[in-house]
Scaffold this motif. Structure first.
Motif, mmCIF file in Angstrom:
data_model
loop_
_atom_site.group_PDB
_atom_site.id
_atom_site.type_symbol
_atom_site.label_atom_id
_atom_site.label_comp_id
_atom_site.label_asym_id
_atom_site.label_seq_id
_atom_site.Cartn_x
_atom_site.Cartn_y
_atom_site.Cartn_z
ATOM 1 N N VAL A 1 -6.379 -5.360 -8.329
ATOM 2 C CA VAL A 1 -6.077 -5.224 -6.910
ATOM 3 C C VAL A 1 -4.569 -5.097 -6.747
ATOM 4 C CG1 VAL A 1 -6.174 -6.326 -4.636
ATOM 5 C CG2 VAL A 1 -8.125 -6.503 -6.207
ATOM 6 N N PHE A 2 -4.155 -3.993 -6.129
ATOM 7 C CA PHE A 2 -2.762 -3.779 -5.774
ATOM 8 C C PHE A 2 -2.593 -4.191 -4.320
ATOM 9 C CE2 PHE A 2 -3.404 0.123 -8.625
ATOM 10 C CZ PHE A 2 -3.002 -0.538 -9.773
ATOM 11 N N CYS A 3 -1.575 -5.000 -4.020
ATOM 12 C CA CYS A 3 -1.340 -5.436 -2.645
ATOM 13 C C CYS A 3 0.051 -6.029 -2.511
ATOM 14 C CB CYS A 3 -2.396 -6.448 -2.204
ATOM 15 S SG CYS A 3 -2.475 -7.951 -3.194
ATOM 16 N N ALA A 4 0.413 -6.328 -1.286
ATOM 17 C CA ALA A 4 1.746 -6.826 -0.969
ATOM 18 C C ALA A 4 1.961 -8.256 -1.457
ATOM 19 C CB ALA A 4 1.965 -6.764 0.544
ATOM 20 N N LEU B 1 4.045 -11.657 6.006
ATOM 21 C CA LEU B 1 2.991 -10.797 6.526
ATOM 22 C C LEU B 1 2.181 -11.480 7.621
ATOM 23 C CD1 LEU B 1 1.668 -9.392 3.149
ATOM 24 C CD2 LEU B 1 3.086 -8.201 4.828
ATOM 25 N N ASP B 2 1.608 -10.656 8.466
ATOM 26 C CA ASP B 2 0.680 -11.126 9.486
ATOM 27 C C ASP B 2 -0.535 -11.767 8.808
ATOM 28 O OD1 ASP B 2 0.027 -10.692 12.561
ATOM 29 O OD2 ASP B 2 -1.821 -10.349 11.424
ATOM 30 N N ALA B 3 -1.083 -12.788 9.429
ATOM 31 C CA ALA B 3 -2.203 -13.545 8.860
ATOM 32 C C ALA B 3 -3.417 -12.664 8.575
ATOM 33 C CB ALA B 3 -2.595 -14.686 9.794
ATOM 34 N N GLY C 1 1.290 -12.835 -9.259
ATOM 35 C CA GLY C 1 2.080 -13.616 -8.320
ATOM 36 C C GLY C 1 1.248 -14.590 -7.513
ATOM 37 N N CYS C 2 1.940 -15.538 -6.889
ATOM 38 C CA CYS C 2 1.259 -16.556 -6.089
ATOM 39 C C CYS C 2 1.675 -16.505 -4.620
ATOM 40 C CB CYS C 2 1.534 -17.944 -6.662
ATOM 41 S SG CYS C 2 3.277 -18.428 -6.598
ATOM 42 N N VAL C 3 2.326 -15.428 -4.206
ATOM 43 C CA VAL C 3 2.823 -15.325 -2.833
ATOM 44 C C VAL C 3 2.230 -14.106 -2.132
ATOM 45 C CG1 VAL C 3 4.978 -16.551 -3.304
ATOM 46 C CG2 VAL C 3 4.887 -14.075 -3.598
ATOM 47 N N GLY C 4 2.265 -14.143 -0.806
ATOM 48 C CA GLY C 4 1.788 -13.025 -0.002
ATOM 49 C C GLY C 4 0.315 -12.734 -0.235
ATOM 50 N N MET C 5 -0.043 -11.473 -0.074
ATOM 51 C CA MET C 5 -1.423 -11.065 -0.293
ATOM 52 C C MET C 5 -1.836 -11.276 -1.746
ATOM 53 S SD MET C 5 -1.590 -7.607 2.049
ATOM 54 C CE MET C 5 -3.319 -7.250 1.746
ATOM 55 N N MET C 6 -0.889 -11.120 -2.662
ATOM 56 C CA MET C 6 -1.198 -11.321 -4.074
ATOM 57 C C MET C 6 -1.664 -12.759 -4.315
ATOM 58 S SD MET C 6 1.071 -10.397 -7.457
ATOM 59 C CE MET C 6 1.840 -9.028 -6.639
ATOM 60 N N GLY C 7 -0.997 -13.696 -3.706
ATOM 61 C CA GLY C 7 -1.418 -15.091 -3.821
ATOM 62 C C GLY C 7 -2.747 -15.331 -3.144
ATOM 63 N N ALA C 8 -2.959 -14.713 -1.983
ATOM 64 C CA ALA C 8 -4.208 -14.904 -1.241
ATOM 65 C C ALA C 8 -5.410 -14.335 -1.990
ATOM 66 C CB ALA C 8 -4.094 -14.273 0.150
ATOM 67 N N VAL C 9 -5.251 -13.198 -2.638
ATOM 68 C CA VAL C 9 -6.384 -12.596 -3.344
ATOM 69 C C VAL C 9 -6.809 -13.468 -4.527
ATOM 70 C CG1 VAL C 9 -5.127 -11.015 -4.916
ATOM 71 C CG2 VAL C 9 -7.380 -10.387 -4.084
ATOM 72 N N VAL D 1 -8.301 -1.253 -6.834
ATOM 73 C CA VAL D 1 -8.405 -1.315 -5.378
ATOM 74 C C VAL D 1 -6.990 -1.466 -4.826
ATOM 75 C CG1 VAL D 1 -9.203 -2.687 -3.413
ATOM 76 C CG2 VAL D 1 -10.694 -2.369 -5.401
ATOM 77 N N ALA D 2 -6.645 -0.626 -3.860
ATOM 78 C CA ALA D 2 -5.347 -0.743 -3.196
ATOM 79 C C ALA D 2 -5.564 -1.256 -1.781
ATOM 80 C CB ALA D 2 -4.621 0.598 -3.162
ATOM 81 N N LEU D 3 -5.090 -2.477 -1.543
ATOM 82 C CA LEU D 3 -5.055 -3.036 -0.196
ATOM 83 C C LEU D 3 -3.747 -2.603 0.458
ATOM 84 C CD1 LEU D 3 -6.258 -6.698 -0.935
ATOM 85 C CD2 LEU D 3 -7.618 -4.775 -0.082
ATOM 86 N N PRO D 4 -3.558 -2.878 1.734
ATOM 87 C CA PRO D 4 -2.270 -2.559 2.347
ATOM 88 C C PRO D 4 -1.117 -3.205 1.580
ATOM 89 C CG PRO D 4 -3.872 -2.995 4.051
ATOM 90 C CD PRO D 4 -4.527 -3.339 2.729
ATOM 91 N N GLY D 5 -0.033 -2.479 1.508
ATOM 92 C CA GLY D 5 1.142 -2.963 0.795
ATOM 93 C C GLY D 5 2.312 -2.035 0.999
#
Length: 181
Positions: free
Chosen positions: A6-9, A14-16, A41-49, A102-106
């Motif tokens: 998964v590629f993401c920001a 970022l907005d919730a 990573g553990c931050v942003g969308m990368m951390g959330a995924v 998969v590319a999420l917004p970023g």
């Protein structure tokens, strides 16, 4: 099951709703039995995924350059954390470890990763499925521009056919699952 990258920001501002989308992606990957491959990573969308995947019982593989480990943004809870010497070697290893993308917004990093796997697919260096999750038309301007490249003969129609687009995470993973079976 598959290893899905998964590629993401990774932005912390970022907005919730984008963080929720990333969490949903991790959860859905885990529910389907897939292993998540991420940028480590553990931050942003990368951390959330990765948090979403683990919360749903999924396995996570993180790939991160030493320079980002040094900045203390590594996902140290990964089932497997692979540390590389550069961003370039990180992308290569993420590609090698993955069966689909998969590319999420970023932002620029997400686009760089997406364009690299798409370019290598157009050169027949791999046949792994690639899907953009175009929630709320996030990628619409980019996709319009890319279609324009095709209209001007800068991009072959076959290249356009390699990149799939979905408007939700479940739809994106359905496309991947259909291609991998």
């Amino acid at each position: 099951m598959a290893n899905v990258c998964v590629f993401c920001a990774s932005s912390r501002t970022l907005d919730a709703r984008w963080l929720a989308l990333a969490t949903e992606t991790g959860e859905e990957l885990a529910r389907r039995g897939h292993t998540l491959v991420s940028g480590g990573g553990c931050v942003g969308m990368m951390g959330a995924v990765v948090q979403g995947a683990r919360a749903a019982g999924g396995r996570t593989v993180g790939v991160i350059p030493q320079s980002l480990v040094d900045l203390e943004v590594a996902d140290l809870d990964s089932d497997e954390l692979l540390v590389t010497d550069s961003l370039a070697s990180r992308k290569t290893l993420m590609d090698e470890k993955s069966d689909a993308f998969v590319a999420l917004p970023g932002g620029l990093g997400t686009l760089d990763e997406l364009f690299e796997v798409w370019t290598t697919a157009t050169l027949a260096l791999h046949a792994k499925p690639m899907v953009i999750v175009d929630v709320d038309g996030f990628y619409r301007p980019l996709l319009d521009w890319i279609r324009g490249l095709g209209e001007q003969q800068f991009l072959k129609p076959a290249a356009l056919d390699l990149l799939m687009v979905a408007d939700s995470v479940p739809a994106a993973l359905d496309l991947i699952d259909a291609r991998l079976t």
